[in-house]
Design an enzyme around this catalytic site. Sequence first.
Site, PDB file in Angstrom:
ATOM      1  N   ASP A 174       0.725  -1.157  -0.011  1.00  0.00           N
ATOM      2  CA  ASP A 174       0.074   0.057  -0.075  1.00  0.00           C
ATOM      3  C   ASP A 174       0.714   1.256   0.005  1.00  0.00           C
ATOM      4  OD1 ASP A 174       1.140  -0.082   2.684  1.00  0.00           O
ATOM      5  OD2 ASP A 174      -0.953   0.016   3.685  1.00  0.00           O
TER       6      ASP A 174
ATOM      7  N   ASP B  61      22.348  35.028  -6.972  1.00  0.00           N
ATOM      8  CA  ASP B  61      21.637  35.845  -6.304  1.00  0.00           C
ATOM      9  C   ASP B  61      22.497  36.441  -5.059  1.00  0.00           C
ATOM     10  OD1 ASP B  61      21.231  33.817  -4.335  1.00  0.00           O
ATOM     11  OD2 ASP B  61      19.257  33.268  -5.313  1.00  0.00           O
TER      12      ASP B  61
ATOM     13  N   GLU C  66       3.332   2.092   2.143  1.00  0.00           N
ATOM     14  CA  GLU C  66       3.891   2.464   3.400  1.00  0.00           C
ATOM     15  C   GLU C  66       5.215   2.067   3.764  1.00  0.00           C
ATOM     16  OE1 GLU C  66       1.131   1.579   6.415  1.00  0.00           O
ATOM     17  OE2 GLU C  66      -0.346   2.909   5.605  1.00  0.00           O
TER      18      GLU C  66
ATOM     19  N   LYS D 258      18.450  38.786  -8.451  1.00  0.00           N
ATOM     20  CA  LYS D 258      17.653  37.999  -8.957  1.00  0.00           C
ATOM     21  C   LYS D 258      16.127  38.338  -8.174  1.00  0.00           C
ATOM     22  CE  LYS D 258      17.057  33.399  -7.582  1.00  0.00           C
ATOM     23  NZ  LYS D 258      17.442  32.066  -7.205  1.00  0.00           N
TER      24      LYS D 258
END
Length: 288
Positions: free
Chosen positions: A33, A164, A35, A187
């Site tokens: 399933d 940046d 998990e 930026k």
Amino acid sequence: MVIAGPASENLGNSVAQLTGSHAVRVENKIFPDGESYIRFEETIDDEVVVVQSTYTPQDKHLMELFLILDAAREQGAHTITAVVPYLAYARQDKQFRSGEALSAKTVLRLIESSGATRFVTFDVHNTDILTYSRIRTVNLSAMPAIAEYFAKLDLKRPLVLAPDVGSSDRAKAVAEKLGANHDFFEKRRDRVTGEVRTVEKSIDIRGRDAIIVDDIISTGSSIENVASIIKREGAGRIFAACTHPLLREGVIERLSRAGVDLVVGTDCVRSDISKISVAPLIADAVRE
Ligand code: R5P
């Protein structure tokens, strides 16, 4: 003892080797399933270092991290250092619009409540978020490892560039190690569309090699804009390097079309371009 989680198996094992620690054998699988299942195949010590990055698929890697931390605590560990080289959800570091969930805080608090007693990460997007954590936190920089990689190349009058202001210190750190110059661009990002615009500026790059460094390469827009500008200005070879190569599909081709000759990242994130290992930096931090 080092517990290497499923997202950082090689990195965790290298850390164990470099620190002369035992690497715990971990069984992991996914149930039908979807998990996650985690089991330690041996007894856990009082003190453990868990290495598990949380890149894509973030939610699965986070869940594995929580399971490992909690299982280590349940099985007797008291000092648990969570080394999370890439911290997922860190970019939502404030409430930009009212009503938003503050995911950086949620994730840090979950790491702590799952059992971590210390937290180590790399080039976190905004160091301010670490104040949400109530355990001891360390934000390492991968820039020394990136500089070491480029020191081995025969570079022509290299200029290290940040796309940046936020990465200007990173460019400086790499440049200092290489004995090179550095500079940065400005930026602007549109909050709604996410579109990135880089402010043009004149830069002394003609005939020189350029290394553009950033914390993350995701869509590649930030690097692409800089590469296009400096290509027009007559740059020699253009290299791009980042700590976290979160690479959206097609990014490497996109950057290559923009004139980037080589893109390289670290193993904070597993990818085809993760050629630089941060294991020695983690080993040093763990020894401390
Ligand atoms: C944000 O400002 C970060 O420092 C990176 O510049 C950004 O996450 C890179 O993303 P992309 O590759 O999508 O431009």
